[in-house]
Design a protein around this motif. Structure first.
Motif, PDB file in Angstrom:
ATOM      1  N   UNK A 108      -7.717  28.386  48.775  1.00  0.00           N
ATOM      2  CA  UNK A 108      -6.846  27.666  49.718  1.00  0.00           C
ATOM      3  C   UNK A 108      -5.688  28.575  50.155  1.00  0.00           C
ATOM      4  N   UNK A 109      -5.097  29.286  49.194  1.00  0.00           N
ATOM      5  CA  UNK A 109      -3.993  30.201  49.529  1.00  0.00           C
ATOM      6  C   UNK A 109      -4.495  31.319  50.436  1.00  0.00           C
ATOM      7  N   UNK A 110      -5.631  31.870  50.078  1.00  0.00           N
ATOM      8  CA  UNK A 110      -6.219  32.969  50.854  1.00  0.00           C
ATOM      9  C   UNK A 110      -6.480  32.527  52.298  1.00  0.00           C
ATOM     10  N   UNK A 111      -7.105  31.365  52.450  1.00  0.00           N
ATOM     11  CA  UNK A 111      -7.457  30.893  53.798  1.00  0.00           C
ATOM     12  C   UNK A 111      -6.206  30.608  54.625  1.00  0.00           C
ATOM     13  N   UNK A 112      -5.135  30.187  53.957  1.00  0.00           N
ATOM     14  CA  UNK A 112      -3.913  29.875  54.702  1.00  0.00           C
ATOM     15  C   UNK A 112      -3.257  31.148  55.254  1.00  0.00           C
ATOM     16  N   UNK A 113      -3.579  32.282  54.650  1.00  0.00           N
ATOM     17  CA  UNK A 113      -3.017  33.560  55.139  1.00  0.00           C
ATOM     18  C   UNK A 113      -3.745  34.054  56.389  1.00  0.00           C
ATOM     19  N   UNK A 114      -4.997  33.604  56.552  1.00  0.00           N
ATOM     20  CA  UNK A 114      -5.801  34.081  57.677  1.00  0.00           C
ATOM     21  C   UNK A 114      -5.921  35.600  57.630  1.00  0.00           C
ATOM     22  N   UNK A 115      -5.884  36.225  58.820  1.00  0.00           N
ATOM     23  CA  UNK A 115      -5.977  37.694  58.810  1.00  0.00           C
ATOM     24  C   UNK A 115      -4.609  38.329  59.075  1.00  0.00           C
ATOM     25  N   UNK A 116      -3.556  37.568  58.813  1.00  0.00           N
ATOM     26  CA  UNK A 116      -2.214  38.105  59.106  1.00  0.00           C
ATOM     27  C   UNK A 116      -1.782  39.174  58.106  1.00  0.00           C
ATOM     28  N   UNK A 117      -2.356  39.101  56.882  1.00  0.00           N
ATOM     29  CA  UNK A 117      -2.011  40.104  55.876  1.00  0.00           C
ATOM     30  C   UNK A 117      -3.314  40.771  55.422  1.00  0.00           C
ATOM     31  N   UNK A 118      -3.418  42.097  55.613  1.00  0.00           N
ATOM     32  CA  UNK A 118      -4.642  42.768  55.163  1.00  0.00           C
ATOM     33  C   UNK A 118      -4.732  42.759  53.634  1.00  0.00           C
ATOM     34  N   UNK A 119      -5.920  42.457  53.114  1.00  0.00           N
ATOM     35  CA  UNK A 119      -6.111  42.519  51.657  1.00  0.00           C
ATOM     36  C   UNK A 119      -7.086  43.651  51.363  1.00  0.00           C
ATOM     37  N   UNK A 120      -6.647  44.612  50.582  1.00  0.00           N
ATOM     38  CA  UNK A 120      -7.524  45.746  50.247  1.00  0.00           C
ATOM     39  C   UNK A 120      -8.199  45.436  48.928  1.00  0.00           C
ATOM     40  N   UNK A 121      -9.371  44.781  49.033  1.00  0.00           N
ATOM     41  CA  UNK A 121     -10.129  44.432  47.837  1.00  0.00           C
ATOM     42  C   UNK A 121     -10.734  45.686  47.203  1.00  0.00           C
ATOM     43  N   UNK A 122     -11.031  45.597  45.928  1.00  0.00           N
ATOM     44  CA  UNK A 122     -11.645  46.719  45.220  1.00  0.00           C
ATOM     45  C   UNK A 122     -10.688  47.895  45.087  1.00  0.00           C
ATOM     46  N   UNK A 123      -9.403  47.620  45.140  1.00  0.00           N
ATOM     47  CA  UNK A 123      -8.398  48.693  45.126  1.00  0.00           C
ATOM     48  C   UNK A 123      -7.289  48.345  44.128  1.00  0.00           C
ATOM     49  N   UNK A 124      -6.772  49.362  43.456  1.00  0.00           N
ATOM     50  CA  UNK A 124      -5.622  49.134  42.593  1.00  0.00           C
ATOM     51  C   UNK A 124      -4.559  50.208  42.868  1.00  0.00           C
ATOM     52  N   UNK A 125      -3.508  50.154  42.071  1.00  0.00           N
ATOM     53  CA  UNK A 125      -2.432  51.133  42.256  1.00  0.00           C
ATOM     54  C   UNK A 125      -2.522  52.162  41.139  1.00  0.00           C
ATOM     55  N   UNK A 126      -2.542  53.426  41.501  1.00  0.00           N
ATOM     56  CA  UNK A 126      -2.681  54.485  40.498  1.00  0.00           C
ATOM     57  C   UNK A 126      -1.346  55.093  40.098  1.00  0.00           C
ATOM     58  N   UNK A 127      -0.399  55.162  41.045  1.00  0.00           N
ATOM     59  CA  UNK A 127       0.891  55.777  40.715  1.00  0.00           C
ATOM     60  C   UNK A 127       1.997  55.141  41.543  1.00  0.00           C
ATOM     61  N   UNK A 128       3.186  55.084  40.942  1.00  0.00           N
ATOM     62  CA  UNK A 128       4.347  54.480  41.603  1.00  0.00           C
ATOM     63  C   UNK A 128       5.515  55.464  41.466  1.00  0.00           C
ATOM     64  N   UNK A 129       6.144  55.819  42.600  1.00  0.00           N
ATOM     65  CA  UNK A 129       7.307  56.715  42.541  1.00  0.00           C
ATOM     66  C   UNK A 129       8.485  56.076  43.276  1.00  0.00           C
ATOM     67  N   UNK A 130       9.318  55.330  42.526  1.00  0.00           N
ATOM     68  CA  UNK A 130      10.477  54.701  43.177  1.00  0.00           C
ATOM     69  C   UNK A 130      11.581  55.718  43.446  1.00  0.00           C
ATOM     70  N   UNK A 131      12.361  55.526  44.492  1.00  0.00           N
ATOM     71  CA  UNK A 131      13.572  56.316  44.716  1.00  0.00           C
ATOM     72  C   UNK A 131      14.650  55.376  45.243  1.00  0.00           C
ATOM     73  N   UNK A 132      15.796  55.908  45.633  1.00  0.00           N
ATOM     74  CA  UNK A 132      16.877  54.985  45.986  1.00  0.00           C
ATOM     75  C   UNK A 132      16.651  54.251  47.313  1.00  0.00           C
ATOM     76  N   UNK A 133      15.735  54.744  48.140  1.00  0.00           N
ATOM     77  CA  UNK A 133      15.508  54.089  49.434  1.00  0.00           C
ATOM     78  C   UNK A 133      14.275  53.193  49.457  1.00  0.00           C
TER      79      UNK A 133
END
Ligand SMILES: Cc1cc2nc3c(=O)[nH]c(=O)nc-3n(C[C@H](O)[C@H](O)[C@H](O)COP(=O)(O)OP(=O)(O)OC[C@H]3O[C@@H](n4cnc5c(N)ncnc54)[C@H](O)[C@@H]3O)c2cc1C
Length: 397
Positions: A108-133
């Motif tokens: 239900x949540x997914x359908x309510x989003x429609x195609x307004x937000x791309x979802x990259x299935x089969x994908x995860x995050x490998x590295x995160x590099x935060x900075x001040x900006x």
């Protein structure tokens, strides 16, 4: 402003819905190959119901309601150990409750989003590099993304939490049980179960069965385990742990799958001193898992995502909004986590005496007029993080 959300589950999809509506450019990253429809049955009230209402999703949730009409506990010989009609919950919560499969809520949540937000299935995050900006993120498909905000909505074993806050161990509070669920097809057993959530209960073990449709059933199992570590072969452990629960249970156990269709995990809570680090924050089970013993994890996941979006909308910069989000959520999460730990041995009684007391409590709750009398007590457990009445109501677009 750009946000990357890791995890397109309950919290991630809700956060995406609100942020997109507020003009954020959002990317959702999801490890699974696609939507997972099933899962287990959840009671959905309090914060989650309030947020779903503001998103215009209550009619869709109503359509996805379980077919089960009553919860019925029995012993292995089939003797009644307590029964309660779902209608009693409806009366007690003044109709502001839905009992649905977790997977249906996700859809239900997914359908309510429609195609307004791309979802990259089969994908995860490998590295995160935060900075001040902002934050640079490397995805598992080797692409790079830059954002103002990274939201870890990737569940109780969150990868974002591990990458940014360190290993899981100090944050995970094991509360003494393992749980499992799976869906299977058995039309004959389906007929026997009828429109009931039937649970065979003995001290420290419980196996529940309920209908999904005309042919399929879902099994939900929970047992006490002194060992937090997950077994190497969950299906084999299930078959040996749940022996002796009677004919219906044996038949359901014969359908227990061995692969990814079997959900098996510890029952645990997540407790962290802080949920934010630079432009990275966590929502849902990743930072606030209350466990199935508290029974409001999905509702709280939606509540957390909503509060985060609301605080970002109020302005003052991303870090200040994240601080306010955490401060607002913490007291609710703490109270529900405490309640979950306190009531665990009533959800899964550890003695025959507790099983009898639970049966008596169910019998009392089923008496005419009692569900309405329970409202004041339930008001505390269904207290909502959605407080601002000025918030405009959303519509499912
Ligand atoms: C048996 C059981 C019964 C429950 N009963 C209830 C109930 O009655 N009421 C209730 O409100 N709650 C209940 N809950 C709790 C509820 O299901 C969770 O609290 C809720 O789903 C949490 O939402 P979430 O979005 O934080 O996490 P999840 O729903 O777990 O979603 C996390 C998402 O992140 C994805 N993900 C994970 N790792 C990665 C990664 N490395 N990269 C990218 N994506 C990733 C996952 O695939 C998933 O889509 C129950 C839970 C269980 C186990």
């Amino acid at each position: 402003m750009r946000a990357i959300i890791c995890g397109a589950g309950i919290a991630g999809l809700t956060a995406a819905w609100w942020l997109e509506r507020d003009g954020w450019q959002v990317t959702l990253v999801e490890r699974a190959a696609g939507l997972r429809d099933e899962g287990y049955l959840i009671d959905f009230f309090g914060s989650g119901y309030d947020v779903a209402e503001r998103m215009g999703l209550v009619p869709a949730l109503r359509r996805a309601q379980t077919r089960a009409k009553a919860i019925e506990y029995v012993d292995p010989d089939g003797h009644g150990r307590g029964k309660l009609r779902y209608q009693s919950f409806d009366v007690a919560f003044r109709g502001r409750i839905a009992t649905i499969m977790r997977g249906h809520l996700e859809r239900v949540l997914h359908d309510s989003l429609g195609d307004r937000v791309p979802i990259r299935y089969g994908t995860t995050i490998d590295a995160v590099r935060p900075d001040i900006h902002g934050v640079d993120v490397t995805l598992s498909d080797d692409t790079q993304q830059r954002a103002d905000l990274l939201i870890g909505a990737d569940g109780i074993h969150s990868r974002v939490r591990r990458l940014v806050f360190g290993p899981e161990e100090p944050y995970l509070r094991y509360i003494g049980y393992h749980t499992a669920s799976y869906v299977f097809t058995d039309p004959q057993l389906r007929d026997q179960i009828g429109d009931r959530f039937l649970a065979v209960a003995v001290p420290n073990r419980q196996l529940g069965l309920y209908p999904i449709d005309d042919r399929r059933l879902a099994a939900w199992l929970v047992h006490r385990s002194p060992q937090p570590a997950l077994p190497a072969e969950p299906a084999a452990t299930i078959r040996s742990t749940y022996v002796g629960l009677g004919e219906l249970a044996d038949r359901a156990l014969a359908h227990c799958p061995t692969g990814a269709e079997l959900y098996y995990d510890q029952v645990a809570q997540i407790e962290m001193a802080g949920w934010n680090r630079g432009p990275v924050t966590l929502v849902g089970d990743a930072c606030q898992a209350v466990s199935l013993m508290a029974g409001q994890g999905a509702a709280m996941a939606m509540g957390g995502a909503y509060v985060l979006a609301e605080e970002l909308r109020r302005g003052g910069g991303v870090p200040a909004a994240m601080d306010r989000y955490e401060k607002r959520m913490r007291p609710f999460v703490r109270a529900k986590q405490r309640a979950g730990r306190r009531t665990a041995h009533w959800l899964v009684p550890n003695t025959g005496w507790r099983l009898s007391v639970r049966a008596a409590a169910f019998a009392a709750a089923a008496l005419p007029g009692v569900p309405a009398l329970l409202r004041p007590a339930l008001a505390t457990s269904s207290s909502s993080v959605v407080t601002s009445s000025a918030e405009p109501v959303g519509t499912a677009r």
